[in-house]
Design a protein around this motif. Sequence first.
Motif, PDB file in Angstrom:
ATOM      1  N   ALA A   1      49.729   6.797 107.719  1.00 21.93           N
ATOM      2  CA  ALA A   1      50.378   7.890 107.083  1.00 21.93           C
ATOM      3  C   ALA A   1      51.284   8.589 107.834  1.00 21.93           C
ATOM      4  O   ALA A   1      51.723   8.557 109.049  1.00 21.93           O
ATOM      5  CB  ALA A   1      49.140   8.833 106.816  1.00 21.93           C
ATOM      6  N   PRO A   2      52.126   9.756 107.148  1.00 21.59           N
ATOM      7  CA  PRO A   2      53.204  10.216 108.061  1.00 21.59           C
ATOM      8  C   PRO A   2      52.766  10.947 109.369  1.00 21.59           C
ATOM      9  O   PRO A   2      53.477  11.187 110.209  1.00 21.59           O
ATOM     10  CB  PRO A   2      53.819  11.187 107.048  1.00 21.59           C
ATOM     11  N   ASN A   3      51.370  11.652 109.344  1.00 26.47           N
ATOM     12  CA  ASN A   3      50.900  12.109 110.424  1.00 26.47           C
ATOM     13  C   ASN A   3      50.468  11.169 111.513  1.00 26.47           C
ATOM     14  O   ASN A   3      50.054  11.630 112.433  1.00 26.47           O
ATOM     15  CB  ASN A   3      49.880  13.145 110.051  1.00 26.47           C
ATOM     16  N   GLY A   4      50.760   9.733 110.978  1.00 29.53           N
ATOM     17  CA  GLY A   4      50.225   8.968 112.197  1.00 29.53           C
ATOM     18  C   GLY A   4      48.922   8.369 111.989  1.00 29.53           C
ATOM     19  O   GLY A   4      48.417   7.320 113.067  1.00 29.53           O
ATOM     20  N   ALA A   5      47.875   8.860 111.270  1.00 29.21           N
ATOM     21  CA  ALA A   5      46.544   8.615 111.032  1.00 29.21           C
ATOM     22  C   ALA A   5      46.672   7.100 110.182  1.00 29.21           C
ATOM     23  O   ALA A   5      47.574   6.770 109.428  1.00 29.21           O
ATOM     24  CB  ALA A   5      45.755   9.461 110.136  1.00 29.21           C
ATOM     25  N   PRO A   6      45.555   6.192 110.274  1.00 27.68           N
ATOM     26  CA  PRO A   6      45.429   5.047 109.719  1.00 27.68           C
ATOM     27  C   PRO A   6      45.475   5.415 107.945  1.00 27.68           C
ATOM     28  O   PRO A   6      45.080   6.514 107.746  1.00 27.68           O
ATOM     29  CB  PRO A   6      44.222   4.356 110.031  1.00 27.68           C
ATOM     30  N   PHE A   7      46.029   4.508 107.194  1.00 26.16           N
ATOM     31  CA  PHE A   7      46.085   4.848 105.946  1.00 26.16           C
ATOM     32  C   PHE A   7      45.342   3.889 105.087  1.00 26.16           C
ATOM     33  O   PHE A   7      45.529   2.515 105.343  1.00 26.16           O
ATOM     34  CB  PHE A   7      47.508   4.848 105.203  1.00 26.16           C
TER      35      PHE A   7
ATOM     36  N   ALA B   1      43.897   7.039 101.399  1.00 31.48           N
ATOM     37  CA  ALA B   1      43.204   8.001 102.245  1.00 31.48           C
ATOM     38  C   ALA B   1      43.967   7.901 103.635  1.00 31.48           C
ATOM     39  O   ALA B   1      43.928   6.979 104.182  1.00 31.48           O
ATOM     40  CB  ALA B   1      41.796   8.167 102.511  1.00 31.48           C
ATOM     41  N   GLY B   2      44.568   8.960 104.169  1.00 29.45           N
ATOM     42  CA  GLY B   2      45.342   9.053 105.569  1.00 29.45           C
ATOM     43  C   GLY B   2      44.608   9.899 106.346  1.00 29.45           C
ATOM     44  O   GLY B   2      45.314  10.983 106.660  1.00 29.45           O
ATOM     45  N   TYR B   3      43.505   9.763 106.975  1.00 32.40           N
ATOM     46  CA  TYR B   3      42.890  10.756 107.604  1.00 32.40           C
ATOM     47  C   TYR B   3      42.652  10.099 109.071  1.00 32.40           C
ATOM     48  O   TYR B   3      42.325   8.922 109.132  1.00 32.40           O
ATOM     49  CB  TYR B   3      41.285  11.282 107.331  1.00 32.40           C
TER      50      TYR B   3
ATOM     51  N   ALA C   1      28.301   9.048 104.985  1.00 26.45           N
ATOM     52  CA  ALA C   1      29.190  10.599 105.343  1.00 26.45           C
ATOM     53  C   ALA C   1      30.850  10.127 105.388  1.00 26.45           C
ATOM     54  O   ALA C   1      31.511  11.025 104.859  1.00 26.45           O
ATOM     55  CB  ALA C   1      28.747  11.105 106.449  1.00 26.45           C
ATOM     56  N   VAL C   2      30.909   9.203 105.995  1.00 25.04           N
ATOM     57  CA  VAL C   2      32.519   8.845 106.152  1.00 25.04           C
ATOM     58  C   VAL C   2      32.979   8.444 104.706  1.00 25.04           C
ATOM     59  O   VAL C   2      33.919   8.677 104.467  1.00 25.04           O
ATOM     60  CB  VAL C   2      32.633   7.789 107.306  1.00 25.04           C
ATOM     61  N   ALA C   3      32.106   7.244 104.266  1.00 24.63           N
ATOM     62  CA  ALA C   3      32.624   7.042 102.867  1.00 24.63           C
ATOM     63  C   ALA C   3      32.546   7.984 101.760  1.00 24.63           C
ATOM     64  O   ALA C   3      33.696   8.107 101.100  1.00 24.63           O
ATOM     65  CB  ALA C   3      31.705   5.959 102.344  1.00 24.63           C
ATOM     66  N   ALA C   4      32.026   9.124 101.755  1.00 29.61           N
ATOM     67  CA  ALA C   4      31.816  10.022 100.689  1.00 29.61           C
ATOM     68  C   ALA C   4      33.199  11.056 101.219  1.00 29.61           C
ATOM     69  O   ALA C   4      33.739  11.573 100.291  1.00 29.61           O
ATOM     70  CB  ALA C   4      30.639  10.874 100.917  1.00 29.61           C
ATOM     71  N   HIS C   5      33.410  10.730 102.334  1.00 30.70           N
ATOM     72  CA  HIS C   5      34.713  11.732 102.743  1.00 30.70           C
ATOM     73  C   HIS C   5      35.818  10.985 102.124  1.00 30.70           C
ATOM     74  O   HIS C   5      36.991  11.699 101.678  1.00 30.70           O
ATOM     75  CB  HIS C   5      34.876  12.154 104.296  1.00 30.70           C
ATOM     76  N   LEU C   6      36.049   9.701 102.500  1.00 28.75           N
ATOM     77  CA  LEU C   6      37.351   9.062 102.107  1.00 28.75           C
ATOM     78  C   LEU C   6      37.219   8.613 100.545  1.00 28.75           C
ATOM     79  O   LEU C   6      38.496   8.457  99.808  1.00 28.75           O
ATOM     80  CB  LEU C   6      37.303   7.552 102.620  1.00 28.75           C
ATOM     81  N   ALA C   7      36.175   8.592  99.686  1.00 30.04           N
ATOM     82  CA  ALA C   7      36.181   8.225  98.419  1.00 30.04           C
ATOM     83  C   ALA C   7      37.000   8.999  97.364  1.00 30.04           C
ATOM     84  O   ALA C   7      37.824   8.268  96.608  1.00 30.04           O
ATOM     85  CB  ALA C   7      34.440   8.263  97.792  1.00 30.04           C
ATOM     86  N   PRO C   8      37.226  10.173  97.447  1.00 30.36           N
ATOM     87  CA  PRO C   8      38.022  11.022  96.371  1.00 30.36           C
ATOM     88  C   PRO C   8      39.652  10.644  96.485  1.00 30.36           C
ATOM     89  O   PRO C   8      40.198  10.316  95.693  1.00 30.36           O
ATOM     90  CB  PRO C   8      37.657  12.609  96.797  1.00 30.36           C
ATOM     91  N   ALA C   9      39.830  10.404  97.889  1.00 31.42           N
ATOM     92  CA  ALA C   9      41.261  10.168  98.147  1.00 31.42           C
ATOM     93  C   ALA C   9      41.788   8.704  97.881  1.00 31.42           C
ATOM     94  O   ALA C   9      42.642   8.423  97.393  1.00 31.42           O
ATOM     95  CB  ALA C   9      41.682  10.342  99.655  1.00 31.42           C
ATOM     96  N   LEU C  10      40.581   7.809  98.123  1.00 34.03           N
ATOM     97  CA  LEU C  10      40.846   6.444  97.822  1.00 34.03           C
ATOM     98  C   LEU C  10      41.014   6.148  96.429  1.00 34.03           C
ATOM     99  O   LEU C  10      41.684   5.364  96.041  1.00 34.03           O
ATOM    100  CB  LEU C  10      39.493   5.531  98.198  1.00 34.03           C
ATOM    101  N   LEU C  11      40.232   7.047  95.539  1.00 33.16           N
ATOM    102  CA  LEU C  11      40.476   7.058  94.137  1.00 33.16           C
ATOM    103  C   LEU C  11      41.753   7.641  93.403  1.00 33.16           C
ATOM    104  O   LEU C  11      41.940   7.220  92.320  1.00 33.16           O
ATOM    105  CB  LEU C  11      39.325   7.573  93.525  1.00 33.16           C
ATOM    106  N   HIS C  12      42.617   7.876  94.413  1.00 32.61           N
ATOM    107  CA  HIS C  12      43.865   8.889  93.942  1.00 32.61           C
ATOM    108  C   HIS C  12      44.988   8.284  94.725  1.00 32.61           C
ATOM    109  O   HIS C  12      45.948   8.994  95.062  1.00 32.61           O
ATOM    110  CB  HIS C  12      43.812  10.151  94.170  1.00 32.61           C
ATOM    111  N   GLY C  13      44.771   6.986  95.178  1.00 33.04           N
ATOM    112  CA  GLY C  13      45.858   6.324  95.975  1.00 33.04           C
ATOM    113  C   GLY C  13      45.766   5.965  97.196  1.00 33.04           C
ATOM    114  O   GLY C  13      46.327   5.041  97.764  1.00 33.04           O
TER     115      GLY C  13
END
Length: 290
Positions: free
Chosen positions: A280-286, A243-245, A229-241
């Motif tokens: 990330a700018p919002n302070g979340a791990p990138f 993920a900063g969630y 579930a976590v990997a599926a949430h990260l995957a699209p953003a990871l493939l575009h540079g």
Amino acid sequence: MNEQNNTRKDAIDINDFVFAATGARVRRLTMPDGTHWFPAADVLKELGYRNPRKTLADHVPTEHRETLEKVTGGYALSIPAGREWRRDMNLVDLQGLIRLVNGCTKPESQPFKAWVSEVIATIQRDGSYSLEPAPVQPAAPTGTTAYAVPQQLADALVRLEERSTRSDAALRQIDDKQNTIVEMLRDITKTLRRSDDRSRPVQAPELTPQQLLANWKSRNLVVTEDVHAVAAHLAPALLHGGAGYSVEEISVCTGLSPDRVHDSLELLSEQECVRQVGRAPNGAPFYVLP
């Protein structure tokens, strides 16, 4: 030279007169009584003088130089706006300008000096000097007469205008050369880009999130439902540079508790599926792909 008021045309146009004398168009103030004043800085610059204060003291009597404030104040006029007009600016009148030209050593001033010498010699010989009426009278109000420009001044004007034309032509040639160089640089850049494109390895087709998850699973990663579930949430953003969630954002989107999200992120990092590279700018791990 006859200084004339606004109801009559100058026998010699003052702009041409000054241009022939200095080789340039300089700023000019014309007072209500028809007298002309010129910024000393302009005249001295065009005539090649290097020490303005000493030059004025040596060549121009005090009655032929004045400050801008006194000249305009004598006619209850305000200081001109713009073009660096200052109250303490030194001005010279027409006689002062002639004195400065006569003391100049630039070759361009020689035709004007020759004419001044002729005027002095003519006055000494004949007692007066006058301009000849122009053979062809331009359209003008009744009662006015146009005068021919003395040959020395006409020759000086022609030479100065020719020099200006040559300068303009030279500048155009420089512009053409610069444009040619720019075009050459553009062509070289295009060639280098094409060469660089050919030298680059063929990029593999972009992965889809599903393919990325399958790749991770093929590496014997134990993919639990939480990790998936976590990997599926990260995957699209990871493939575009990247993920900063934050953990909280992933928790809300996946329905998992923050602790379970945290554990899943740690597992993905340990198995080198993702790599944290800051925040990330919002302070979340990138996270990015390794």
